[in-house]
Design a protein around this motif. Structure first.
Motif, mmCIF file in Angstrom:
data_model
loop_
_atom_site.group_PDB
_atom_site.id
_atom_site.type_symbol
_atom_site.label_atom_id
_atom_site.label_comp_id
_atom_site.label_asym_id
_atom_site.label_seq_id
_atom_site.Cartn_x
_atom_site.Cartn_y
_atom_site.Cartn_z
ATOM 1 N N ASP A 35 15.867 -45.043 31.794
ATOM 2 C CA ASP A 35 16.750 -43.921 31.452
ATOM 3 C C ASP A 35 16.710 -43.620 29.955
ATOM 4 O O ASP A 35 16.799 -42.459 29.545
ATOM 5 N N THR A 36 16.622 -44.662 29.151
ATOM 6 C CA THR A 36 16.571 -44.512 27.696
ATOM 7 C C THR A 36 15.229 -45.024 27.186
ATOM 8 O O THR A 36 14.851 -46.173 27.474
ATOM 9 N N TYR A 37 14.501 -44.193 26.455
ATOM 10 C CA TYR A 37 13.260 -44.662 25.835
ATOM 11 C C TYR A 37 12.918 -43.804 24.612
ATOM 12 O O TYR A 37 13.358 -42.656 24.493
ATOM 13 N N LEU A 38 12.165 -44.395 23.723
ATOM 14 C CA LEU A 38 11.650 -43.693 22.549
ATOM 15 C C LEU A 38 10.234 -43.245 22.854
ATOM 16 O O LEU A 38 9.507 -43.909 23.584
ATOM 17 N N LEU A 39 9.832 -42.135 22.263
ATOM 18 C CA LEU A 39 8.488 -41.594 22.480
ATOM 19 C C LEU A 39 7.820 -41.342 21.150
ATOM 20 O O LEU A 39 8.457 -40.893 20.192
ATOM 21 N N VAL A 52 17.900 -56.918 21.520
ATOM 22 C CA VAL A 52 17.057 -56.133 22.405
ATOM 23 C C VAL A 52 16.857 -54.747 21.785
ATOM 24 O O VAL A 52 17.755 -54.213 21.138
ATOM 25 N N ALA A 53 15.669 -54.165 21.975
ATOM 26 C CA ALA A 53 15.338 -52.837 21.441
ATOM 27 C C ALA A 53 14.981 -51.916 22.596
ATOM 28 O O ALA A 53 14.541 -52.380 23.658
ATOM 29 N N PRO A 54 15.143 -50.628 22.441
ATOM 30 C CA PRO A 54 14.773 -49.700 23.519
ATOM 31 C C PRO A 54 13.267 -49.688 23.738
ATOM 32 O O PRO A 54 12.492 -49.965 22.814
ATOM 33 N N PRO A 55 12.816 -49.379 24.935
ATOM 34 C CA PRO A 55 11.382 -49.300 25.206
ATOM 35 C C PRO A 55 10.735 -48.170 24.393
ATOM 36 O O PRO A 55 11.373 -47.162 24.078
ATOM 37 N N LEU A 56 9.455 -48.346 24.080
ATOM 38 C CA LEU A 56 8.689 -47.346 23.347
ATOM 39 C C LEU A 56 7.514 -46.893 24.205
ATOM 40 O O LEU A 56 6.734 -47.720 24.686
ATOM 41 N N ILE A 57 7.372 -45.586 24.384
ATOM 42 C CA ILE A 57 6.244 -44.997 25.098
ATOM 43 C C ILE A 57 5.310 -44.383 24.061
ATOM 44 O O ILE A 57 5.742 -43.575 23.230
ATOM 45 N N VAL A 58 4.042 -44.765 24.110
ATOM 46 C CA VAL A 58 3.051 -44.286 23.150
ATOM 47 C C VAL A 58 2.036 -43.427 23.887
ATOM 48 O O VAL A 58 1.404 -43.869 24.850
ATOM 49 N N VAL A 59 1.867 -42.181 23.436
ATOM 50 C CA VAL A 59 0.930 -41.243 24.039
ATOM 51 C C VAL A 59 -0.195 -40.955 23.051
ATOM 52 O O VAL A 59 0.041 -40.841 21.845
ATOM 53 N N ALA A 99 6.033 -58.647 19.456
ATOM 54 C CA ALA A 99 7.268 -58.736 18.665
ATOM 55 C C ALA A 99 8.152 -57.516 18.861
ATOM 56 O O ALA A 99 9.378 -57.597 18.728
ATOM 57 N N ALA A 100 7.546 -56.365 19.195
ATOM 58 C CA ALA A 100 8.308 -55.130 19.357
ATOM 59 C C ALA A 100 9.019 -55.062 20.703
ATOM 60 O O ALA A 100 9.937 -54.266 20.877
ATOM 61 N N GLY A 101 8.602 -55.856 21.681
ATOM 62 C CA GLY A 101 9.252 -55.864 22.989
ATOM 63 C C GLY A 101 8.528 -54.998 24.003
ATOM 64 O O GLY A 101 7.319 -55.139 24.217
ATOM 65 N N ASP A 102 9.231 -54.067 24.608
ATOM 66 C CA ASP A 102 8.687 -53.236 25.692
ATOM 67 C C ASP A 102 7.967 -52.026 25.102
ATOM 68 O O ASP A 102 8.594 -51.013 24.765
ATOM 69 N N VAL A 103 6.641 -52.134 24.977
ATOM 70 C CA VAL A 103 5.816 -51.042 24.437
ATOM 71 C C VAL A 103 4.773 -50.693 25.496
ATOM 72 O O VAL A 103 4.036 -51.566 25.973
ATOM 73 N N ARG A 104 4.674 -49.411 25.850
ATOM 74 C CA ARG A 104 3.751 -48.982 26.897
ATOM 75 C C ARG A 104 2.814 -47.898 26.347
ATOM 76 O O ARG A 104 3.281 -46.895 25.809
#
Length: 452
Positions: free
Chosen positions: A186-190, A217-224, A252-257
């Motif tokens: 529901d919450t993510y950074l792009l 905990v940090a919010p997930p990051l989506i990388v395009v 180290a950054a956590g959830d990065v996709r």
């Protein structure tokens, strides 16, 4: 006025520069009655091309076509001006109008492969200095062109970029499909980064690592974005030895996709569904991704790169590249729906002022000035429309010289503008520096990345 368009960009992989070229060319074709699209032998014309556009296919390919055959073809077609939309143009022939987005391959060669930077250092300077007019995408980029290449500021005009096709949010159904396809939270950074080191993804990973250290905990990051080895080579953003990032930074950054390259439709959905768009770039000629996200209704946090204040000030958060400050700015937007909504609304109103129609008008104004041999007032910045419904119209004065008769005396005007018309075969005296051996880049290296 007969305009020739260098269409080599149609054969290149879509990036920021190519989108600028394609969107601008599509609108120019409907604005000019007499236009010729020049293409190398291995590049096909775009689908849906206006039937009024005359297509001239060459016999050669790549750079040989661009620098040898294109000038000859343009002269044979008796073009009044040749428009080059993708960062460089032929070093022979003309008169040319060249659009140059930035000079980063010259000022910061460490971000590019050695072959690419060497070629650009050679050809971009010559293209800019020989062009009758140069267009660029921001006042900051204009200043860099003047500083680095020693251009007369009066020869450099500005054509601000547009945001289409990202001028509206994605539908609820498109967002639902995107969430299901990539299991989006529901919450993510792009962010849009790929393998370009100047996009500074390593810093964003440091921000998330700091966030985890501060909050657990940090919010997930989506990388395009995909890597372009032909442009960046071994200095890919994932090369830790070249100042990039490695698996340790990602962990180290956590959830990065990493999603790689996505379609425009998917990117619009990702923009719309994101909580915050992050753009910690080190340098941009314009910086279009934040505007695209803002137009889709997502607030943006950006670094203070060259034209950031010029392009997004007042409609996005511009934050110095300090990890703790980025944590605080993004966290505040996530935790305050009212502040996030207010910034998103301001950002969307601001972004919708940037339209490709205005870009095409500005570029066409420069072409008209060159074709008519105008030596009047310098190119002007196309004013931004006060709202999304208005269109910026670039008005150019007629030639100041009363002896210049539009169109009927184009050749005479060219002699005044350039000193002398190019001779048969575009021969000219060559200096020892011009003759220096310069490595030829591989196919696909033509246009520098400008992911805006």
């Amino acid at each position: 006025m007969k305009v020739g368009v260098n269409g080599r960009f149609y054969g290149a992989e879509l990036s920021g520069v190519q989108r600028f070229a394609r969107e601008t060319a599509a609108r120019l074709f409907s604005r000019v009655d007499d236009v010729v699209l020049f293409l190398p032998a291995d590049v096909a014309p775009p689908e849906g091309l206006d039937e009024r556009v005359r297509v001239v296919r060459g016999r050669l390919r790549g750079r040989v076509w661009e620098h040898v055959e294109l000038p000859w073809r343009a002269r044979a077609e008796r073009c009044d001006v040749v428009l080059n939309l993708a960062n460089v143009g032929p070093v022979f022939g003309g008169p040319h109008v060249v659009v140059i987005h930035d000079v980063l391959a010259v000022t910061n060669p460490e971000w590019f492969s050695r072959k690419f930077a060497t070629w650009y250092r050679f050809v971009q300077a010559r293209s800019a200095r020989r062009a009758a007019r140069v267009a660029t995408v921001s006042d900051w980029a204009r200043g860099e062109l003047v500083r680095v290449f020693g251009l007369d500021p009066e020869r450099v005009g500005i054509a601000l970029q547009g945001i289409e096709p990202f001028d509206r949010p994605a539908s609820a159904e498109a967002i639902r499909l995107a969430r299901r396809r990539w299991a989006l939270p529901d919450t993510y950074l792009l962010t849009v980064a790929g393998g370009d080191p100047r996009k500074n993804l390593r810093f964003l990973l440091e921000v998330l690592a700091r966030w985890r250290g501060m909050r657990g905990v940090a919010p997930p990051l989506i990388v395009v974005g995909g890597e372009r080895q032909a442009v960046h080579g071994s200095v890919s953003g994932r090369d830790a030895a070249a100042g990039g990032y490695g698996e340790a930074e990602i962990r180290a950054a956590g959830d990065v996709r990493f999603l790689g390259r996505v379609s425009d439709e998917d990117l619009r959905a990702l923009y719309t569904a994101a909580t915050v768009f992050c753009f910690p770039s080190l340098a941009e000629g314009f910086g279009r991704p934040p505007l695209e996200a803002m137009a889709c209704g997502t607030p943006a946090v950006v670094a203070p790169y060259g034209p950031a204040r010029e392009v997004v000030e007042g409609a996005a958060l511009i934050v110095d590249l300090q990890p703790t400050r980025w944590v605080e700015a993004i966290e505040r937007l996530i935790e305050s729906p009212e502040e996030r909504r207010a910034l998103a609304e301001a950002g969307r109103r601001h972004a919708l002022r940037f339209r490709w129609d205005a870009t095409a008008d500005a570029v066409l104004a420069l072409c008209r000035e060159v074709a008519l041999g105008g030596r009047g007032e310098p190119p002007v910045v196309v004013p931004m429309p006060p709202d999304a419904s208005a269109l910026a119209v670039a008005a150019r004065p007629e030639a100041a010289d009363p002896d210049v008769v539009p169109l009927a005396s184009v050749r005479v005007a060219r002699r005044r503008l350039h000193g002398v018309l190019p001779g048969p075969g575009f021969r000219r005296a060559r200096s020892a520096h011009d003759s220096a051996a310069v490595p030829e880049p591989a196919a696909g290296e033509h246009e520098a990345l400008e992911e805006e």
